[in-house]
Scaffold this active site. Structure first.
Site, PDB file in Angstrom:
ATOM      1  N   ASP A   1     -15.596 -25.700  -3.580  1.00 17.40           N
ATOM      2  CA  ASP A   1     -15.110 -25.857  -4.951  1.00 17.40           C
ATOM      3  C   ASP A   1     -15.267 -27.283  -5.467  1.00 17.40           C
ATOM      4  OD1 ASP A   1     -13.194 -26.868  -3.229  1.00 17.40           O
ATOM      5  OD2 ASP A   1     -11.662 -25.385  -3.739  1.00 17.40           O
TER       6      ASP A   1
ATOM      7  N   HIS B   1      -3.570 -19.984  -2.100  1.00 16.28           N
ATOM      8  CA  HIS B   1      -4.983 -19.967  -2.516  1.00 16.28           C
ATOM      9  C   HIS B   1      -5.897 -20.371  -1.364  1.00 16.28           C
ATOM     10  CE1 HIS B   1      -5.026 -24.416  -4.174  1.00 16.28           C
ATOM     11  NE2 HIS B   1      -5.570 -24.396  -2.991  1.00 16.28           N
TER      12      HIS B   1
ATOM     13  N   GLU C   1      -6.956 -18.945  -7.283  1.00 13.23           N
ATOM     14  CA  GLU C   1      -5.529 -18.965  -7.605  1.00 13.23           C
ATOM     15  C   GLU C   1      -5.013 -17.540  -7.779  1.00 13.23           C
ATOM     16  OE1 GLU C   1      -4.255 -21.800  -7.100  1.00 13.23           O
ATOM     17  OE2 GLU C   1      -4.396 -23.112  -8.838  1.00 13.23           O
TER      18      GLU C   1
ATOM     19  N   ASN D   1       0.311 -22.151  -2.656  1.00 16.68           N
ATOM     20  CA  ASN D   1       0.563 -20.858  -3.305  1.00 16.68           C
ATOM     21  C   ASN D   1      -0.306 -19.747  -2.711  1.00 16.68           C
ATOM     22  OD1 ASN D   1      -1.934 -21.641  -4.208  1.00 16.68           O
ATOM     23  ND2 ASN D   1      -1.489 -21.422  -6.389  1.00 16.68           N
TER      24      ASN D   1
HETATM   25  C1  GLP Z   1      -7.435 -27.874  -2.451  1.00 19.67           C
HETATM   26  C2  GLP Z   1      -8.680 -27.116  -2.089  1.00 19.67           C
HETATM   27  C3  GLP Z   1      -8.358 -26.018  -1.129  1.00 19.67           C
HETATM   28  C4  GLP Z   1      -7.527 -26.534   0.022  1.00 19.67           C
HETATM   29  C5  GLP Z   1      -6.258 -27.141  -0.479  1.00 19.67           C
HETATM   30  C6  GLP Z   1      -5.374 -27.629   0.660  1.00 19.67           C
HETATM   31  O1  GLP Z   1      -6.641 -27.158  -3.329  1.00 19.67           O
HETATM   32  N1  GLP Z   1      -9.341 -26.540  -3.221  1.00 19.67           N
HETATM   33  O2  GLP Z   1      -9.573 -25.483  -0.650  1.00 19.67           O
HETATM   34  O3  GLP Z   1      -7.213 -25.490   0.878  1.00 19.67           O
HETATM   35  O4  GLP Z   1      -6.657 -28.218  -1.299  1.00 19.67           O
HETATM   36  O5  GLP Z   1      -5.027 -28.959   0.475  1.00 19.67           O
HETATM   37  P1  GLP Z   1      -4.337 -29.834   1.567  1.00 19.67           P
HETATM   38  O6  GLP Z   1      -5.156 -29.711   2.817  1.00 19.67           O
HETATM   39  O7  GLP Z   1      -4.416 -31.219   1.003  1.00 19.67           O
HETATM   40  O8  GLP Z   1      -2.973 -29.324   1.729  1.00 19.67           O
END
Ligand code: GLP
Length: 257
Positions: free
Chosen positions: A79, A150, A155, A148
């Protein structure tokens, strides 16, 4: 499709802490690189120690093998934020350049991400999904978990077969990712492009990585509740190539004997 419990020993692996998780995941990524796999890569704080461990493994290889692995590198990131490019500190393109691209000396074209600066984000999302398909799909998809539920930026609510698309980010997600934007959720872009649950579930192997007590409850729900649009990661249940590597803190709400 063979359904295996998400808590079965061959699926779920619990490590003592985030550092041990990173070592296990880096082992898997290195094996995949040696097989010439097309990698699906992820961003977020969970992946920082993972990529650190992978860099160390690559640095320890004899230089001809390291050179061959880097020359054959093929990856697609999940992404990117709409409106941000590699020059922006909060972009995932910058994150990947800092974590892997620059230290490993990968050619820019090897680490592919959606183009957050594209003038037409829906068209860019279609192009990117098509590029993944044309490349033969993803062999090993690395995944973090949003607070959440995702995966990527899928989302909730999100069906099991959502395609690569541009979409609005939730408040929960903008809050979760605010640290990369000076701590201000309003500074986090409102839109992103993400591979969908369709492309993610089409990957031959999935590697979900979750660390920290803050995600223990959402992890439990994603693994044990019936799959539903309310928890996009729950659609990973039953994937025949699913493996989940977590630390003890993230596993603390799971009914493990
Ligand atoms: C972002 C990415 C996700 C990832 C998430 C987790 O939202 N788009 O792919 O899973 O971060 O973040 P963190 O590892 O900082 O908790």
């Amino acid at each position: 499709m063979i359904t295996r419990s998400a808590l079965a020993p061959g699926v779920l692996q619990v490590e003592p802490d985030a550092a041990a998780v990173a070592e296990r995941v880096a082992d898997t990524l290195l094996r995949a690189l040696r097989r010439g796999s097309c990698l699906g890569l992820a961003t977020g704080r969970t992946m920082v120690p993972v990529y650190g461990a992978l860099r160390r493994r690559l640095a320890d290889l004899p230089s001809p093998e390291r050179g061959a692995l880097l020359a054959g590198w093929r990856s697609f990131n999940l992404d990117e934020y709409v409106g941000l490019g590699p020059a922006d500190a909060g972009s995932f393109a910058r994150f990947m350049a800092e974590q892997l691209g620059d230290p490993l000396g990968l050619p820019a074209a090897a680490l592919r991400l959606p183009d957050g600066l594209a003038a037409d984000p829906p068209a860019e999302a279609r192009r990117y999904g098509e590029a993944v398909r044309r490349a033969g799909g993803i062999d090993l998809q690395l995944l973090g978990l949003g607070n959440n539920g995702h995966v990527g930026f899928n989302e909730p609510p999100c069906p099991a077969d959502a395609p690569c698309r541009s979409l609005a980010l939730s408040q929960v997600t903008r809050q979760q990712n605010a640290a990369a934007f000076g701590g201000d959720p309003a500074a986090v872009p409102a839109q992103a492009i993400t591979l969908g649950t369709a492309e993610i579930r089409a990957a031959r192997r999935l590697l979900l990585v979750v660390t920290g007590a803050a995600k223990a409850e959402v992890l439990r729900r994603c693994l044990l509740e019936p799959p539903s649009a309310a928890l996009p990661a729950s659609w990973l249940q039953g994937h025949p190539g699913l493996r989940i590597v977590v630390d003890a803190a993230a596993a603390s709400q799971l009914p493990l004997s």
